[in-house]
Design a protein around this motif. Structure first.
Motif, PDB file in Angstrom:
ATOM      1  N   THR A   1       0.867  -1.182   0.000  1.00 36.77           N
ATOM      2  CA  THR A   1       0.000   0.000   0.000  1.00 36.77           C
ATOM      3  C   THR A   1       0.902   1.230   0.000  1.00 36.77           C
TER       4      THR A   1
ATOM      5  N   LEU B   1      -6.078   1.505  -2.378  1.00 35.32           N
ATOM      6  CA  LEU B   1      -5.203   0.741  -1.470  1.00 35.32           C
ATOM      7  C   LEU B   1      -4.168   1.663  -0.822  1.00 35.32           C
TER       8      LEU B   1
ATOM      9  N   LEU C   1      -7.358   2.084   5.518  1.00 35.12           N
ATOM     10  CA  LEU C   1      -7.253   2.096   4.058  1.00 35.12           C
ATOM     11  C   LEU C   1      -8.429   2.844   3.433  1.00 35.12           C
TER      12      LEU C   1
END
Ligand SMILES: Cc1cc2nc3c(=O)[nH]c(=O)nc-3n(C[C@H](O)[C@H](O)[C@H](O)COP(=O)(O)OP(=O)(O)OC[C@H]3O[C@@H](n4cnc5c(N)ncnc54)[C@H](O)[C@@H]3O)c2cc1C
Length: 530
Positions: free
Chosen positions: A415, A449, A459
Motif C-alpha cells: 500500500t 489501497l 485504508l
C-alpha cells in the motif's frame, strides 16, 4: 419486494434481530429485517461489550442463566474468534466490602463449575502481596487479596451485529436500514403486513409477512402500540452509562470488577480499544429513548469510584474522551432494586392480539445466538413449518474463515504508504478473514489501497466497502459502526474530511449532501462528549 410475502419480518437490527435473521434465513425462511436507524445503533452498541457468564447473577440464584451464558461464551469464541476474545478480570477484595473473600471464592468456584468445557483457565485467588506485585496501582488500604478469572470481550459489538446480518443476507434475507415500522396490520386476528417509512427517501412502503418478530429492544412497547393502542407494557428499561478514558497513572493491566463504595454495586474498569471503558450505572428509565445520554452525575460517580480503587489516577471530567448510554430492555418490574431484575430473556407470543406476532424481552449480547435459535423454533411452530435443525452453533460467522490467509495477505500487501503492523492488527480485528474480500474489492486501484491516516492503519477502500458491501448509508455509519474510528480517543475527527470525500465519490453525494453528512457526524460526536 413489493409483491413478496415474507415468512417473517423482524423489527430491529440490534444483536437479537440480527441473530434471529441469520438463524431464520439459514433454515430457509424468507426473511426481511426492518431497522429505523443503522444496524446496532440501539442498546447493543451501549453495552459493556462483554461476552460473559454474568458472575453477578449468581447472587440472585440465576444459575441457569449463568450456565447458558457460559456455554454461549464457548460457542461465540468458536464461531467469531476474530471478534470475541478472552479477557482476564480481577476482583480486588477489601476488608470493608459487602462481598467478603469467602463469598467471592464461592462465586468463583460456582462459575468454574458452570463453565465446564471452557478453553480458558479456572479462577485463582491471590493474596495481598501477589495482587500488588501485578497491579501496583491498586489502593492498598484494607486490601486483603483478589480473585482472578476469565470471561470474554467483544471489542466491537457493532461488527458482531453486522456479521450476523451479512450471513443472513448471504442466505437470502433482505435488510432494510433507515426504515421505520409505523403500523402492524392485523386482519382476522392474524398479522398480515407492516407499514414502514423509508426515512432517507421519505417514502412509505408496505411489507407483507406471515409472521413478525418484534426485536426492538427497549422500543418493544412502542412497536406493540403500533398493533394496538392499549397494549400492556412489557418492558421496564433501566439506563446504563459508560465513560471512556485514556491510560491513567496506576492503570490496571487486567480488567477490574469492583464494588462501588457508594452503593455496593459492582462495576467494570476494562482495557478496551487502547483506552479504558468504565461502567456501568443502573437506574430505572422513563423518557424518550432517542435522547438517552450519560449525565455528569453518572460520570462523576464512575470517576470517583475509579479514583478510589486506583488512587494515582486522579481522573476528572476533563479526562473523559466520550461517553455512551443505553437502556436495558428488561421485563417490567416496578419495585425492588434494578440489579435484581432478571436478565433472562422472554420470547412472548401475543395470542390475544394477533397470531404470528412474537416479542423479544431482554436478552444479552452473550446469549443472542441461543435466543435466536429458540425464537426460530417458535416461529416454525407458528408457521406450521418443519424446518431444518439450527446450524448457528457450529457455523462460523463470515469473518471467522481464512484469518491466517488474511494476515499473510495483509502483511504482503503493498500500500502507499505501507500499512503498519498496528494497521494489520486493526484490519484483522475488524474484518477477520473478510480482510481478503476487502482487498479483492479494491482490485488493482492503487488509490483505494492507500493509507489515509497518520499511523498508516486505515485504508481508503474501507469506506467504499462499508457503503457498497456492508450496508452503511451515512457517514456516521461508516465512522462509528463499520471502520470503528468513532470509538477512538479523538472520535476519528482528523479523518472526517478525507473519509467524507471518499464516500461522496463512492455514493455520488453532491457537495451539499457531503456537507450535511459531515455536520451530522460532528453533531453526533459532540453529543457523546460530556
Ligand atoms: C449499559 C448496558 C450494558 C450492557 N452490557 C452487556 C454486556 O456486557 N454483555 C451482554 O451480554 N449484554 C450486555 N447488555 C445487554 C445487551 O446490550 C442488550 O440486552 C442487547 O443489546 C439488546 O439487544 P436488542 O437487539 O434486543 O436491542 P437493540 O440493540 O436496542 O436493538 C433494537 C433495534 O430496534 C430498532 N427499532 C425500534 N423501533 C423500531 C421501529 N419502529 N422500526 C424499526 N426499527 C425499530 C432500534 O432502532 C434498535 O436498533 C448491556 C446493556 C446495557 C444497556
Amino acid at each position: 419486494m413489493a409483491d413478496e410475502l415474507f415468512d417473517v419480518a423482524i423489527i430491529g437490527a440490534g444483536i437479537n434481530g440480527s441473530g434471529i435473521a441469520r438463524d431464520a434465513a439459514l433454515r430457509g425462511l424468507r426473511v426481511v429485517v426492518i431497522e429505523q436507524d443503522d444496524l446496532c445503533s440501539g442498546t447493543s452498541a451501549a453495552s459493556s461489550r462483554l461476552i460473559h457468564g454474568g458472575l453477578r447473577y449468581l447472587e440472585f440464584g440465576e444459575f441457569p442463566l449463568v450456565f447458558e451464558s457460559l456455554r454461549e461464551r464457548i460457542v461465540l469464541r468458536r464461531i467469531a474468534p476474530h471478534l470475541v476474545k478472552p479477557l482476564r478480570i480481577t476482583i480486588p477484595i477489601y476488608a470493608s466490602a459487602r462481598r467478603g473473600k469467602w463469598l467471592i471464592r464461592l462465586g468463583m468456584i460456582a462459575y468454574d463449575l458452570l463453565s465446564i468445557g471452557k478453553s480458558v483457565a479456572n479462577h485463582e485467588m491471590l493474596d495481598r502481596a501477589e495482587i500488588l506485585a501485578s497491579e501496583p496501582g491498586l489502593a492498598k488500604d484494607g486490601l486483603i487479596g483478589a480473585a482472578r478469572y476469565f470471561d470474554a470481550q467483544v471489542e466491537f459489538a457493532e461488527r458482531l451485529v453486522l456479521e450476523n446480518l451479512l450471513a443472513a443476507e448471504s442466505a437470502g434475507a433482505e435488510i432494510l436500514t433507515y426504515h421505520r415500522v409505523t403500523r402492524i396490520n392485523i386482519e382476522a386476528a392474524q398479522v398480515r403486513s407492516l407499514d414502514c417509512i423509508d426515512l432517507l427517501l421519505q417514502q412509505p412502503r408496505q411489507i407483507a409477512a406471515k409472521s413478525v418478530v418484534n426485536a426492538a429492544g427497549p422500543w418493544v412497547d412502542s412497536v406493540l402500540a403500533l398493533a394496538r393502542d392499549d397494549a400492556r407494557r412489557l418492558i421496564g428499561g433501566t439506563k446504563g452509562s459508560h465513560i471512556v478514558v485514556g491510560a491513567f497513572a496506576g492503570a490496571p493491566r487486567d480488567a477490574f470488577y469492583v464494588e462501588a463504595a457508594m452503593d455496593g454495586r459492582p462495576f467494570f474498569i476494562i482495557p478496551w480499544n487502547d483506552q479504558y471503558l468504565i461502567g456501568t450505572t443502573d437506574s430505572r428509565f422513563v423518557g424518550d429513548l432517542a435522547t438517552v445520554r450519560a449525565t455528569r452525575d453518572e460520570a462523576d460517580y464512575l470517576l470517583t469510584e475509579t479514583n478510589r480503587v486506583f488512587p494515582q489516577a486522579n481522573l476528572s471530567i476533563a479526562d473523559v474522551h466520550y461517553s455512551y448510554a443505553g437502556v436495558r430492555p428488561l421485563p417490567r418490574r416496578d419495585r425492588g432494586p434494578e440489579s435484581s431484575i432478571t436478565r433472562r430473556h422472554i420470547i412472548r407470543r401475543h395470542r390475544k392480539l394477533a397470531r404470528g406476532l412474537l416479542s423479544i424481552i431482554g436478552g444479552k449480547l452473550t446469549t443472542y445466538r441461543n435466543l435466536a435459535e429458540q425464537t426460530v423454533d417458535r416461529l416454525a411452530r407458528l408457521l406450521g413449518r418443519k424446518l431444518p435443525a439450527c446450524r448457528t452453533r457450529a457455523t462460523l460467522l463470515p469473518g471467522a474463515y481464512r484469518i491466517d490467509t488474511a494476515r499473510a495477505k495483509l502483511l504482503s500487501l503493498s500500500t502507499e504508504p505501507p500499512l503498519s503492523s498496528a494497521g494489520v492488527e486493526r484490519l484483522l480485528g475488524i474484518y477477520g478473514g473478510r480482510a481478503i474480500d476487502l482487498i479483492e474489492f479494491a482490485g488493482t486501484d492503487r488509490q483505494l489501497l492507500r493509507c489515509i491516516d497518520a499511523d498508516n492503519t486505515v485504508l481508503a477502500i474501507e469506506t467504499v466497502f462499508a457503503l457498497r458491501v456492508e450496508m452503511a448509508r451515512t457517514l456516521i455509519d461508516v465512522i462509528y459502526r463499520r471502520l470503528m474510528l468513532g470509538l477512538r480517543a479523538d472520535q476519528g475527527r482528523p479523518l472526517y474530511a478525507a473519509i467524507a470525500a471518499i464516500a461522496a465519490n463512492a455514493a455520488s453525494w453532491d457537495d451539499s449532501r457531503q456537507a450535511i453528512e459531515i455536520a451530522a457526524l460532528t453533531d453526533y460526536s459532540n453529543s457523546l462528549r460530556l
